[in-house]
Design a protein around this motif. Structure first.
Motif, PDB file in Angstrom:
ATOM      1  N   SER A 145       0.839  -1.193   0.000  1.00  0.00           N
ATOM      2  CA  SER A 145       0.000   0.000   0.000  1.00  0.00           C
ATOM      3  C   SER A 145       0.874   1.242   0.000  1.00  0.00           C
ATOM      4  N   TYR A 146       0.485   2.212  -0.812  1.00  0.00           N
ATOM      5  CA  TYR A 146       1.192   3.483  -0.921  1.00  0.00           C
ATOM      6  C   TYR A 146       0.212   4.601  -0.575  1.00  0.00           C
ATOM      7  N   PHE A 147       0.665   5.541   0.248  1.00  0.00           N
ATOM      8  CA  PHE A 147      -0.197   6.618   0.710  1.00  0.00           C
ATOM      9  C   PHE A 147       0.395   7.959   0.277  1.00  0.00           C
ATOM     10  N   LEU A 153       4.329  11.043  -2.321  1.00  0.00           N
ATOM     11  CA  LEU A 153       4.343   9.790  -1.567  1.00  0.00           C
ATOM     12  C   LEU A 153       4.801  10.049  -0.141  1.00  0.00           C
ATOM     13  N   LEU A 154       3.984   9.610   0.830  1.00  0.00           N
ATOM     14  CA  LEU A 154       4.301   9.790   2.242  1.00  0.00           C
ATOM     15  C   LEU A 154       4.731   8.496   2.924  1.00  0.00           C
ATOM     16  N   ARG A 155       4.070   7.393   2.562  1.00  0.00           N
ATOM     17  CA  ARG A 155       4.310   6.155   3.306  1.00  0.00           C
ATOM     18  C   ARG A 155       4.027   4.942   2.442  1.00  0.00           C
ATOM     19  N   LEU A 156       4.765   3.890   2.683  1.00  0.00           N
ATOM     20  CA  LEU A 156       4.564   2.605   2.023  1.00  0.00           C
ATOM     21  C   LEU A 156       4.506   1.534   3.099  1.00  0.00           C
ATOM     22  N   THR A 157       3.567   0.612   2.973  1.00  0.00           N
ATOM     23  CA  THR A 157       3.518  -0.542   3.874  1.00  0.00           C
ATOM     24  C   THR A 157       3.479  -1.812   3.036  1.00  0.00           C
ATOM     25  N   ARG A 158       4.093  -2.863   3.562  1.00  0.00           N
ATOM     26  CA  ARG A 158       4.135  -4.121   2.804  1.00  0.00           C
ATOM     27  C   ARG A 158       3.886  -5.306   3.732  1.00  0.00           C
ATOM     28  N   ASP A 159       2.957  -6.150   3.301  1.00  0.00           N
ATOM     29  CA  ASP A 159       2.634  -7.408   3.975  1.00  0.00           C
ATOM     30  C   ASP A 159       2.800  -8.501   2.939  1.00  0.00           C
ATOM     31  N   ALA A 160       4.039  -8.912   2.708  1.00  0.00           N
ATOM     32  CA  ALA A 160       4.374  -9.773   1.569  1.00  0.00           C
ATOM     33  C   ALA A 160       3.635 -11.107   1.592  1.00  0.00           C
ATOM     34  N   ASP A 161       3.401 -11.684   2.781  1.00  0.00           N
ATOM     35  CA  ASP A 161       2.712 -12.969   2.840  1.00  0.00           C
ATOM     36  C   ASP A 161       1.216 -12.817   3.077  1.00  0.00           C
ATOM     37  N   SER A 162       0.734 -11.573   3.095  1.00  0.00           N
ATOM     38  CA  SER A 162      -0.704 -11.275   3.180  1.00  0.00           C
ATOM     39  C   SER A 162      -1.367 -11.945   4.375  1.00  0.00           C
ATOM     40  N   ASN A 163      -0.664 -11.939   5.521  1.00  0.00           N
ATOM     41  CA  ASN A 163      -1.248 -12.527   6.732  1.00  0.00           C
ATOM     42  C   ASN A 163      -1.856 -11.484   7.653  1.00  0.00           C
ATOM     43  N   GLY A 164      -1.870 -10.225   7.209  1.00  0.00           N
ATOM     44  CA  GLY A 164      -2.464  -9.165   8.009  1.00  0.00           C
ATOM     45  C   GLY A 164      -1.485  -8.398   8.864  1.00  0.00           C
ATOM     46  N   LEU A 168       7.046  -4.351   6.729  1.00  0.00           N
ATOM     47  CA  LEU A 168       7.892  -3.218   6.357  1.00  0.00           C
ATOM     48  C   LEU A 168       7.040  -1.962   6.203  1.00  0.00           C
ATOM     49  N   THR A 169       7.506  -0.885   6.826  1.00  0.00           N
ATOM     50  CA  THR A 169       6.891   0.431   6.643  1.00  0.00           C
ATOM     51  C   THR A 169       7.998   1.402   6.265  1.00  0.00           C
ATOM     52  N   VAL A 170       7.776   2.158   5.195  1.00  0.00           N
ATOM     53  CA  VAL A 170       8.763   3.137   4.737  1.00  0.00           C
ATOM     54  C   VAL A 170       8.111   4.512   4.733  1.00  0.00           C
ATOM     55  N   PHE A 171       8.766   5.471   5.373  1.00  0.00           N
ATOM     56  CA  PHE A 171       8.291   6.857   5.392  1.00  0.00           C
ATOM     57  C   PHE A 171       9.131   7.669   4.407  1.00  0.00           C
ATOM     58  N   PHE A 172       8.474   8.573   3.701  1.00  0.00           N
ATOM     59  CA  PHE A 172       9.141   9.336   2.644  1.00  0.00           C
ATOM     60  C   PHE A 172       9.040  10.840   2.901  1.00  0.00           C
ATOM     61  N   ALA A 173      10.000  11.559   2.366  1.00  0.00           N
ATOM     62  CA  ALA A 173       9.968  13.016   2.311  1.00  0.00           C
ATOM     63  C   ALA A 173      10.577  13.418   0.976  1.00  0.00           C
ATOM     64  N   ALA A 174       9.869  14.256   0.226  1.00  0.00           N
ATOM     65  CA  ALA A 174      10.324  14.673  -1.106  1.00  0.00           C
ATOM     66  C   ALA A 174      10.619  13.460  -1.981  1.00  0.00           C
ATOM     67  N   ASP A 175       9.769  12.433  -1.869  1.00  0.00           N
ATOM     68  CA  ASP A 175       9.858  11.206  -2.676  1.00  0.00           C
ATOM     69  C   ASP A 175      11.130  10.396  -2.410  1.00  0.00           C
ATOM     70  N   TYR A 182      11.123  -2.288  10.347  1.00  0.00           N
ATOM     71  CA  TYR A 182      10.998  -3.705  10.014  1.00  0.00           C
ATOM     72  C   TYR A 182      10.414  -4.482  11.190  1.00  0.00           C
ATOM     73  N   ASP A 183       9.465  -5.327  10.896  1.00  0.00           N
ATOM     74  CA  ASP A 183       8.957  -6.299  11.856  1.00  0.00           C
ATOM     75  C   ASP A 183       9.125  -7.664  11.214  1.00  0.00           C
ATOM     76  N   THR A 184      10.340  -8.162  11.194  1.00  0.00           N
ATOM     77  CA  THR A 184      10.656  -9.374  10.439  1.00  0.00           C
ATOM     78  C   THR A 184      10.048 -10.635  11.048  1.00  0.00           C
ATOM     79  N   ASP A 185       9.837 -10.648  12.375  1.00  0.00           N
ATOM     80  CA  ASP A 185       9.227 -11.833  12.986  1.00  0.00           C
ATOM     81  C   ASP A 185       7.705 -11.714  13.076  1.00  0.00           C
TER      82      ASP A 185
END
Length: 245
Positions: A145-147, A153-164, A168-175, A182-185
């Motif tokens: 998801s991109y917000f 672009l302000l923020r990106l979130t990723r749930d690669a295995d789609s378990n809810g 990974l969350t990435v915050f952006f400034a000036a793209d 990271y919440d790897t576990d």
């Protein structure tokens, strides 16, 4: 797809106008349910309009390419365009859907050949993208998801295995990335954070014991090379070891 998105923004106005003209040209007839028309006089029906019992246009099908196949379907509610379904590649599948409110596009969806949504865009009142959700793994679930705000672009979130659980969350400034979490576990607790300057990583903080104290901090130079690492002993904030590289 984005190229199509912005190009089609100009094309839809002409289609909508065509639908309005078609509607007014048929309202003088006595309660028509279905009307067919060959608008370019090539011997092929290229428009089919459907009306309800109140003579209101509810659906308009259009062959925009002239190949004899319907590739655009417009749906109406109370005389207003509510949604538009498009077969952009003329393969028989209507893989693009646009949804309207008060004459403005508010949502776009891109579907695969099985009819599963693989990309969804939510638009603001200026028809700029606010949110983009897409399937990046091919499992039919929207995992990334991109917000945006005002097109940025302000923020990106990723749930690669789609378990809810977002890994990974990435915050952006000036793209450019400003911070990554990271919440790897996948326990809902952030254990690693990367910090950036001008799009380049400058520091990584790791809290693998999840005590709220970074046990390990790694510093990077402008080339991305490690220059220093600091280590803290567990439960000892003032116990610090420093390694230089």
């Amino acid at each position: 797809y984005f190229t199509y998105f912005f190009f089609h923004k100009r094309a839809i106005s002409s289609l909508t106008l065509l639908a309005v003209l078609f509607f007014f040209s048929t309202t003088t007839l006595s309660q028509p349910r279905k009307m067919e028309e060959d608008t370019n006089n090539d011997g092929q029906i290229d428009q089919i309009a459907y009306f309800n019992e109140n003579d209101e246009l509810v659906q308009l099908e259009v062959d925009t390419s002239g190949d004899g196949k319907i590739d655009t379907r417009q749906y109406y509610a109370a005389g207003n365009l509510s949604s538009l379904h498009i077969d952009a590649d003329h393969d028989g599948h209507f893989e693009v859907r646009e949804y309207y409110q008060a004459g403005k596009r508010k949502k776009l969806e891109h579907l695969n050949s099985q009819g599963v949504t693989i990309r969804r865009l939510l638009l603001d009142d200026r028809e700029q993208v606010m949110e983009l959700h897409q399937d990046t793994t091919g499992d039919g679930l929207l995992d990334s998801s991109y917000f945006y705000k005002d097109g940025e672009l302000l923020r990106l979130t990723r749930d690669a295995d789609s378990n809810g659980t977002v890994e990974l969350t990435v915050f952006f400034a000036a793209d450019k990335p400003l911070r990554k979490e990271y919440d790897t576990d996948q326990d809902g607790v952030i254990e690693t954070m990367d910090f950036f300057s001008n799009g380049k990583i400058i520091r990584r903080v790791e809290d693998r014991n999840q005590e709220g104290i970074g046990e390990k901090t790694t510093f990077y130079n402008s080339q991305g090379d490690i220059v220093k690492v600091t280590l803290r002993q567990q439960n000892k904030q003032d116990s610090l070891q420093i390694q230089y590289y």
